[in-house]
Design an enzyme around this catalytic site. Structure first.
Site, mmCIF file in Angstrom:
data_model
loop_
_atom_site.group_PDB
_atom_site.id
_atom_site.type_symbol
_atom_site.label_atom_id
_atom_site.label_comp_id
_atom_site.label_asym_id
_atom_site.label_seq_id
_atom_site.Cartn_x
_atom_site.Cartn_y
_atom_site.Cartn_z
ATOM 1 N N LYS A 70 0.816 -1.224 0.000
ATOM 2 C CA LYS A 70 0.000 0.000 0.000
ATOM 3 C C LYS A 70 0.846 1.267 0.000
ATOM 4 O O LYS A 70 0.439 2.274 -0.588
ATOM 5 C CB LYS A 70 -0.951 0.007 1.212
ATOM 6 C CG LYS A 70 -1.780 -1.265 1.401
ATOM 7 C CD LYS A 70 -2.870 -1.411 0.363
ATOM 8 C CE LYS A 70 -3.490 -2.797 0.346
ATOM 9 N NZ LYS A 70 -4.045 -3.226 1.627
ATOM 10 N N LYS A 109 -2.217 2.129 9.232
ATOM 11 C CA LYS A 109 -2.500 0.992 8.354
ATOM 12 C C LYS A 109 -1.238 0.199 8.071
ATOM 13 O O LYS A 109 -0.181 0.787 7.823
ATOM 14 C CB LYS A 109 -3.063 1.487 7.010
ATOM 15 C CG LYS A 109 -4.414 2.184 7.103
ATOM 16 C CD LYS A 109 -4.878 2.634 5.722
ATOM 17 C CE LYS A 109 -6.297 3.212 5.766
ATOM 18 N NZ LYS A 109 -6.768 3.622 4.426
ATOM 19 N N GLU A 117 -2.590 7.871 7.956
ATOM 20 C CA GLU A 117 -3.425 8.784 7.158
ATOM 21 C C GLU A 117 -4.356 9.538 8.081
ATOM 22 O O GLU A 117 -4.736 9.053 9.147
ATOM 23 C CB GLU A 117 -4.304 7.985 6.168
ATOM 24 C CG GLU A 117 -3.546 7.369 5.023
ATOM 25 C CD GLU A 117 -4.442 6.559 4.100
ATOM 26 O OE1 GLU A 117 -5.598 6.263 4.460
ATOM 27 O OE2 GLU A 117 -3.963 6.217 3.007
ATOM 28 N N TYR A 151 -7.841 10.292 9.277
ATOM 29 C CA TYR A 151 -9.009 9.408 9.274
ATOM 30 C C TYR A 151 -10.236 10.169 8.785
ATOM 31 O O TYR A 151 -10.622 11.182 9.370
ATOM 32 C CB TYR A 151 -9.267 8.841 10.678
ATOM 33 C CG TYR A 151 -10.479 7.939 10.736
ATOM 34 C CD1 TYR A 151 -10.485 6.707 10.081
ATOM 35 C CD2 TYR A 151 -11.621 8.312 11.442
ATOM 36 C CE1 TYR A 151 -11.588 5.878 10.115
ATOM 37 C CE2 TYR A 151 -12.739 7.489 11.486
ATOM 38 C CZ TYR A 151 -12.711 6.272 10.822
ATOM 39 O OH TYR A 151 -13.814 5.453 10.857
ATOM 40 N N GLU A 192 -9.445 2.346 -5.913
ATOM 41 C CA GLU A 192 -10.372 2.620 -4.813
ATOM 42 C C GLU A 192 -10.121 3.987 -4.205
ATOM 43 O O GLU A 192 -8.981 4.332 -3.894
ATOM 44 C CB GLU A 192 -10.197 1.593 -3.688
ATOM 45 C CG GLU A 192 -10.629 0.192 -4.037
ATOM 46 C CD GLU A 192 -10.605 -0.726 -2.807
ATOM 47 O OE1 GLU A 192 -10.985 -1.895 -2.979
ATOM 48 O OE2 GLU A 192 -10.224 -0.299 -1.711
ATOM 49 N N ASN A 198 -6.831 -2.456 -6.789
ATOM 50 C CA ASN A 198 -6.960 -3.901 -6.973
ATOM 51 C C ASN A 198 -6.624 -4.248 -8.417
ATOM 52 O O ASN A 198 -7.218 -3.699 -9.342
ATOM 53 C CB ASN A 198 -8.382 -4.351 -6.642
ATOM 54 C CG ASN A 198 -8.750 -3.997 -5.222
ATOM 55 O OD1 ASN A 198 -7.949 -4.167 -4.312
ATOM 56 N ND2 ASN A 198 -9.943 -3.464 -5.030
ATOM 57 N N ARG A 240 -7.164 -6.798 -10.335
ATOM 58 C CA ARG A 240 -7.914 -7.992 -10.759
ATOM 59 C C ARG A 240 -9.297 -7.575 -11.252
ATOM 60 O O ARG A 240 -9.710 -6.420 -11.100
ATOM 61 C CB ARG A 240 -8.098 -8.928 -9.558
ATOM 62 C CG ARG A 240 -8.920 -8.274 -8.454
ATOM 63 C CD ARG A 240 -9.345 -9.218 -7.356
ATOM 64 N NE ARG A 240 -10.267 -8.577 -6.430
ATOM 65 C CZ ARG A 240 -9.925 -7.827 -5.398
ATOM 66 N NH1 ARG A 240 -8.653 -7.609 -5.128
ATOM 67 N NH2 ARG A 240 -10.855 -7.279 -4.630
#
Ligand code: MV4
Length: 448
Positions: free
Chosen positions: A116, A158, A200, A202, A275, A289, A291
């Site tokens: 990430k 994260k 990050e 929030y 996203e 993602n 995929r």
């Protein structure tokens, strides 16, 4: 051109890929575990081959077994579907080492987006707006506290390798930082073998808006608008729609172009999803993602395109069959995920389907591998079907969903179908007025 493709997956997505292969005149090979000998994907493929015992690590995740299945059957390419090996860069490497083709992005792109921190750095350089936060990893608690003070609480820690909500902790104040930081780190280590974390700001009430992108691997890339996937429970999507009810045509064109240009820039190949969290009219990148996603059919419905066919085309070195100018939105689509789960706790509910009847009619698509008498094995995930409806506008799609749910019969087990009957009665859902917290709050209110 491929004349035979192996599908390294099961269930509805394996059927989805087999269908595209058949329309393209390409033979399909199903692989299956011993628990899936009677599965619909095995019946529907041109050929099938058993690759191991029921637990996924010994069958659907076994790279040697899948490569061997290609060699035995003469398949030249592998479609991974979603889940399982679909975002495994090592798998892509092995496939290429064997002179086979992976129908999906390069190992390098999978690796970049799988981490990430690297994903965010890459996207920021490409001009994609990201959530404000640390530049790269945060090495220690002191640095975390310093950043927290600078950007203001609440913040979220994260794990860089995180996923499915694991390795993610909110700190509402400096007093909460130590616990949040240490826990995110420990979860990253234990779940993904990587304790690197980042921070990050929030966002408290965002929507989850994801942009569908598609590239040819040669510098051409397009976007296919967004899906609003805010309705989730424990990081599992439940209801998805396209286009997003809160996104204006101007915002769509702007963020879409940013995403398409970014993908063109890196020569991205195949389907991808970028996203974002969307709050107060602003988009903030969180993850990509690499995929085909579960909810891709809502995008297919509003654009009238076959994304799997396009994946196969670009893997063969062909151009995409559309340009950005060819892509215009027609109406509105909604998908609901039907799971073999018992409400109110969503506990898995495998077992024998005594009766199955799929809804039909104009604007209705049911993607499912169920059939009368099928026994759902207990080893895999609980998704047993996706009901996708398409209408000229959102209200027509909602009415069609209500109608189609009334026709759907899945007897013998408990499913999440009753949930959708209830959900459709909610004024907020009818109005498209929801964020990432709406569903869990509603479930708590409605079922507890
Ligand atoms: C966030 C967030 C708020 N602020 N990041 C959840 C899983 C992972 N994909 C990202 N997630 C979130 N990241 C910032 N800076 C809130 C979530 C989040 C969430 C995101 C999308 C859909 C549902 C969610 C449920 C809880 C938290």
């Amino acid at each position: 051109m491929f004349d035979k493709i192996l599908i390294a997956n099961r269930g509805e997505i394996a059927l989805r890929v087999i269908r595209a292969c058949r329309e393209m005149g390409i033979a399909s090979v199903a692989v299956h575990s011993t628990a899936d000998a009677d599965a619909m994907h095995v019946r529907m493929a041109d050929e099938s081959i058993c690759i191991g015992p029921p637990p996924s690590p010994k069958s659907y995740l076994s790279i040697p077994s899948i490569i061997a299945a290609c060699e035995v059957t003469g398949a030249q390419a592998i479609h991974p579907g979603y889940g399982f090996l679909s975002e495994n860069a090592g798998f892509v490497q092995v496939i290429e080492d064997h002179g086979l083709t992976f129908i999906g992005p390069t190992a390098e792109h999978i690796r970049i987006m799988g981490d990430k921190i690297t994903a965010k750095e890459t996207m920021l350089k490409l001009g994609v707006p990201c959530v404000p936060g640390s530049e790269g990893g945060v090495p220690d608690l002191a640095t975390a506290k310093k950043l927290g003070a600078e950007m203001g609480y609440p913040v979220i820690i994260k794990a860089t390798a995180g996923g499915g909500g694991k390795g993610m902790k909110v700190a509402n104040s400096e007093a909460e930082m130590e616990k949040a930081f240490m826990t995110a780190r420990a979860e990253g280590k234990s779940n993904f073998g990587n304790d690197e974390v980042y921070i990050e700001k929030y966002l408290q009430k965002p929507r989850h808006i994801e942009i569908q992108v598609f590239g040819d691997g040669k510098g051409q890339a397009v976007h296919l608008a967004e899906r609003d996937c805010s309705l989730q429970r424990r990081h599992q999507k439940v209801f998805e729609e396209a286009p997003g009810p809160s996104i204006s045509p101007e915002e769509r064109a702007r963020i879409g172009k940013i995403c398409a240009d970014a993908m063109a820039n890196i020569n991205y190949i195949g389907a991808g999803t970028i996203e974002f969290l969307y709050e107060d009219g602003e988009f903030f990148f969180i993850e990509m993602n690499t995929r085909l996603q579960v909810e891709h059919p809502v995008t297919e419905a509003i654009f009238g395109v076959d994304l799997v066919r396009e994946q196969i085309r670009v893997a063969e070195g062909l151009p995409m069959s559309f340009t950005q100018d060819d892509l215009t939105i027609n109406g509105h689509a909604i998908e609901v995920r039907i799971n073999a789960e018992k409400l109110p706790n969503f506990s898995p509910c495998p077992g024998r389907i005594t009766q199955y009847h799929a809804p039909g009619g104009l604007g209705v698509r049911m993607d499912s591998a169920l059939y009368d008498g099928y026994s759902i094995p207990p080893y895999y995930d609980s998704l047993i079907g996706k009901l996708i409806v398409h209408g000229r506008d959102r209200n027509e799609a909602l009415a069609r969903l209500h109608r189609a749910l009334g026709e759907l019969i899945v007897d013998g087990i408990e499913t999440t179908i009753p949930l959708f009957h209830n959900l459709l009665q909610e004024p907020d859902i009818q109005a498209g007025n929801y964020n990432i917290h709406w569903l869990e709050k509603w479930l708590a209110r409605t079922y507890e």
